[in-house]
Design a protein around this motif. Structure first.
Motif, PDB file in Angstrom:
ATOM      1  N   ASP A 107     -10.211  11.849 -25.045  1.00 16.54           N
ATOM      2  CA  ASP A 107      -8.874  12.393 -25.288  1.00 16.54           C
ATOM      3  C   ASP A 107      -8.193  12.784 -23.975  1.00 16.54           C
ATOM      4  N   MET A 108      -8.954  13.364 -23.061  1.00 20.54           N
ATOM      5  CA  MET A 108      -8.370  13.767 -21.781  1.00 20.54           C
ATOM      6  C   MET A 108      -8.002  12.555 -20.934  1.00 20.54           C
ATOM      7  N   LEU A 109      -8.781  11.482 -21.024  1.00 23.66           N
ATOM      8  CA  LEU A 109      -8.414  10.258 -20.319  1.00 23.66           C
ATOM      9  C   LEU A 109      -7.157   9.627 -20.911  1.00 23.66           C
ATOM     10  N   LEU A 110      -6.954   9.792 -22.213  1.00 23.26           N
ATOM     11  CA  LEU A 110      -5.707   9.312 -22.820  1.00 23.26           C
ATOM     12  C   LEU A 110      -4.521  10.110 -22.276  1.00 23.26           C
ATOM     13  N   ALA A 111      -4.652  11.434 -22.180  1.00 22.24           N
ATOM     14  CA  ALA A 111      -3.566  12.251 -21.620  1.00 22.24           C
ATOM     15  C   ALA A 111      -3.278  11.848 -20.180  1.00 22.24           C
ATOM     16  N   LEU A 112      -4.335  11.569 -19.411  1.00 26.47           N
ATOM     17  CA  LEU A 112      -4.144  11.086 -18.041  1.00 26.47           C
ATOM     18  C   LEU A 112      -3.408   9.751 -18.043  1.00 26.47           C
ATOM     19  N   SER A 113      -3.796   8.862 -18.941  1.00 26.66           N
ATOM     20  CA  SER A 113      -3.135   7.552 -19.049  1.00 26.66           C
ATOM     21  C   SER A 113      -1.652   7.706 -19.374  1.00 26.66           C
ATOM     22  N   GLU A 114      -1.325   8.658 -20.231  1.00 32.46           N
ATOM     23  CA  GLU A 114       0.071   8.888 -20.602  1.00 32.46           C
ATOM     24  C   GLU A 114       0.882   9.369 -19.393  1.00 32.46           C
ATOM     25  N   ASP A 115       0.299  10.217 -18.562  1.00 32.61           N
ATOM     26  CA  ASP A 115       0.991  10.667 -17.350  1.00 32.61           C
ATOM     27  C   ASP A 115       1.223   9.503 -16.391  1.00 32.61           C
ATOM     28  N   ILE A 116       0.208   8.660 -16.232  1.00 32.34           N
ATOM     29  CA  ILE A 116       0.339   7.508 -15.337  1.00 32.34           C
ATOM     30  C   ILE A 116       1.382   6.533 -15.881  1.00 32.34           C
ATOM     31  N   ALA A 117       1.347   6.286 -17.194  1.00 35.21           N
ATOM     32  CA  ALA A 117       2.327   5.381 -17.804  1.00 35.21           C
ATOM     33  C   ALA A 117       3.744   5.908 -17.631  1.00 35.21           C
ATOM     34  N   ALA A 118       3.930   7.226 -17.753  1.00 36.20           N
ATOM     35  CA  ALA A 118       5.261   7.819 -17.577  1.00 36.20           C
ATOM     36  C   ALA A 118       5.756   7.604 -16.149  1.00 36.20           C
ATOM     37  N   THR A 119       4.874   7.716 -15.178  1.00 42.31           N
ATOM     38  CA  THR A 119       5.250   7.475 -13.783  1.00 42.31           C
ATOM     39  C   THR A 119       5.707   6.033 -13.585  1.00 42.31           C
ATOM     40  N   ILE A 120       4.990   5.100 -14.183  1.00 38.69           N
ATOM     41  CA  ILE A 120       5.334   3.677 -14.029  1.00 38.69           C
ATOM     42  C   ILE A 120       6.643   3.369 -14.741  1.00 38.69           C
ATOM     43  N   ARG A 121       6.852   3.928 -15.917  1.00 37.13           N
ATOM     44  CA  ARG A 121       8.122   3.706 -16.617  1.00 37.13           C
ATOM     45  C   ARG A 121       9.295   4.243 -15.793  1.00 37.13           C
ATOM     46  N   ALA A 122       9.116   5.439 -15.220  1.00 37.49           N
ATOM     47  CA  ALA A 122      10.191   6.032 -14.413  1.00 37.49           C
ATOM     48  C   ALA A 122      10.488   5.173 -13.200  1.00 37.49           C
ATOM     49  N   ARG A 123       9.454   4.624 -12.597  1.00 41.70           N
ATOM     50  CA  ARG A 123       9.665   3.763 -11.424  1.00 41.70           C
ATOM     51  C   ARG A 123      10.402   2.491 -11.806  1.00 41.70           C
ATOM     52  N   ASP A 124      10.017   1.905 -12.940  1.00 44.15           N
ATOM     53  CA  ASP A 124      10.711   0.692 -13.393  1.00 44.15           C
ATOM     54  C   ASP A 124      12.163   0.979 -13.730  1.00 44.15           C
ATOM     55  N   ALA A 170       0.804  -1.229   0.000  1.00 41.83           N
ATOM     56  CA  ALA A 170       0.000   0.000   0.000  1.00 41.83           C
ATOM     57  C   ALA A 170       0.835   1.276   0.000  1.00 41.83           C
ATOM     58  N   SER A 171       2.100   1.176  -0.368  1.00 38.96           N
ATOM     59  CA  SER A 171       2.953   2.364  -0.387  1.00 38.96           C
ATOM     60  C   SER A 171       2.692   3.196  -1.639  1.00 38.96           C
ATOM     61  N   ALA A 172       2.687   4.517  -1.475  1.00 37.51           N
ATOM     62  CA  ALA A 172       2.439   5.429  -2.585  1.00 37.51           C
ATOM     63  C   ALA A 172       3.707   5.628  -3.409  1.00 37.51           C
ATOM     64  N   ILE A 173       3.576   5.616  -4.732  1.00 35.30           N
ATOM     65  CA  ILE A 173       4.688   5.894  -5.637  1.00 35.30           C
ATOM     66  C   ILE A 173       4.602   7.320  -6.154  1.00 35.30           C
ATOM     67  N   GLN A 229      14.064   3.166 -12.284  1.00 35.60           N
ATOM     68  CA  GLN A 229      14.797   3.326 -11.029  1.00 35.60           C
ATOM     69  C   GLN A 229      15.011   2.018 -10.307  1.00 35.60           C
ATOM     70  N   SER A 230      14.011   1.118 -10.429  1.00 37.70           N
ATOM     71  CA  SER A 230      14.072  -0.154  -9.703  1.00 37.70           C
ATOM     72  C   SER A 230      13.760  -1.292 -10.678  1.00 37.70           C
ATOM     73  N   PRO A 231      14.709  -1.680 -11.518  1.00 38.59           N
ATOM     74  CA  PRO A 231      14.454  -2.725 -12.500  1.00 38.59           C
ATOM     75  C   PRO A 231      13.937  -4.026 -11.903  1.00 38.59           C
ATOM     76  N   ALA A 232      14.327  -4.297 -10.651  1.00 35.32           N
ATOM     77  CA  ALA A 232      13.886  -5.554 -10.029  1.00 35.32           C
ATOM     78  C   ALA A 232      12.378  -5.597  -9.868  1.00 35.32           C
ATOM     79  N   ASP A 233      11.736  -4.417  -9.714  1.00 33.64           N
ATOM     80  CA  ASP A 233      10.306  -4.373  -9.540  1.00 33.64           C
ATOM     81  C   ASP A 233       9.569  -4.945 -10.735  1.00 33.64           C
ATOM     82  N   SER A 234      10.125  -4.772 -11.937  1.00 33.19           N
ATOM     83  CA  SER A 234       9.431  -5.167 -13.155  1.00 33.19           C
ATOM     84  C   SER A 234       9.418  -6.679 -13.343  1.00 33.19           C
ATOM     85  N   THR A 235      10.176  -7.413 -12.537  1.00 28.94           N
ATOM     86  CA  THR A 235      10.207  -8.866 -12.690  1.00 28.94           C
ATOM     87  C   THR A 235       9.611  -9.576 -11.495  1.00 28.94           C
TER      88      THR A 235
END
Length: 204
Positions: A178-195, A148-151, A197-203
């Motif tokens: 279209d606005m939900l797509l822009a929101l999705s792109e922001d969320i996807a960018a956050t997840i990519r950045a997290r992966d 339950a930790s926030a990223i 930083q921590s490659p082990a998380d993705s596996t």
């Protein structure tokens, strides 16, 4: 035998009024749509969509417009084709699957023994339109369901101009998509950045 005209007229009048009362305007139904994308080919990262929640004034099937700072107009004939919460969940899931190329997308609530790597929680604060523009305001959170930790947590506001004061509801549904797509792109960018930083998380 000739009946008095009043004897004939009253039943006809009543029948006409009943028929008029039984006639209702035709309803039109609209869907939010995800962006077109190639079918995802990967199994990582694993994503959980939800919970998705709405401000109380949006928790209805009618499309909502604003006619003043504090006044709403609820259409009696322009309606969502599915509960708005379900539509947002569906579109975010499809968008994120395409953006991150992952087939591993589940909807909240998921089995606790099979929690995804990332959960996406969204609260829609505003989703309505004036005569000039359509607006989407959301608070969103990317978190780790395992503990339950926030990223990342953000408040996002988007606004798109309308082509005119008489813009139809199909145009509104397209702008919200279209606005939900822009929101999705922001969320996807956050997840990519997290992966990154921590490659082990993705596996995991």
């Amino acid at each position: 035998m000739t009946l008095p005209w009043r004897t004939i007229a009253w039943p006809l009048l009543i029948a006409t009024l009943l028929a008029a009362c039984g006639t209702t305007p035709q309803s039109h139904h609209y869907l939010l749509t995800a962006a077109e994308a190639p079918l995802p080919s990967g199994d990582s990262p694993t994503l959980g969509i939800g919970p998705i929640s709405l401000s109380a004034y949006l928790n209805r099937n009618a499309l909502v417009r604003r006619s003043g700072s504090n006044q709403l107009e609820l259409s009696t004939t322009e309606r969502w084709g599915e509960p708005l919460e379900d539509g947002i969940t569906r579109v975010l899931g499809l968008n994120l699957a395409g953006l991150l190329q992952t087939k591993s997308v589940v909807r909240y609530p998921w089995h606790p023994a099979r929690a995804p790597q990332y959960g996406i929680k969204v609260h829609v604060l505003e989703m309505d339109a004036t005569a000039d523009s359509a607006t989407l305001v959301v608070e969103w959170l990317v978190y780790r369901p395992a503990d339950a930790s926030a990223i990342d947590r953000q408040l996002s506001r988007q606004s798109s101009p309308l082509p005119g004061p008489d813009a139809d509801s199909n145009t509104l549904a397209s702008l919200y998509s279209d606005m939900l797509l822009a929101l999705s792109e922001d969320i996807a960018a956050t997840i990519r950045a997290r992966d990154a930083q921590s490659p082990a998380d993705s596996t995991e």
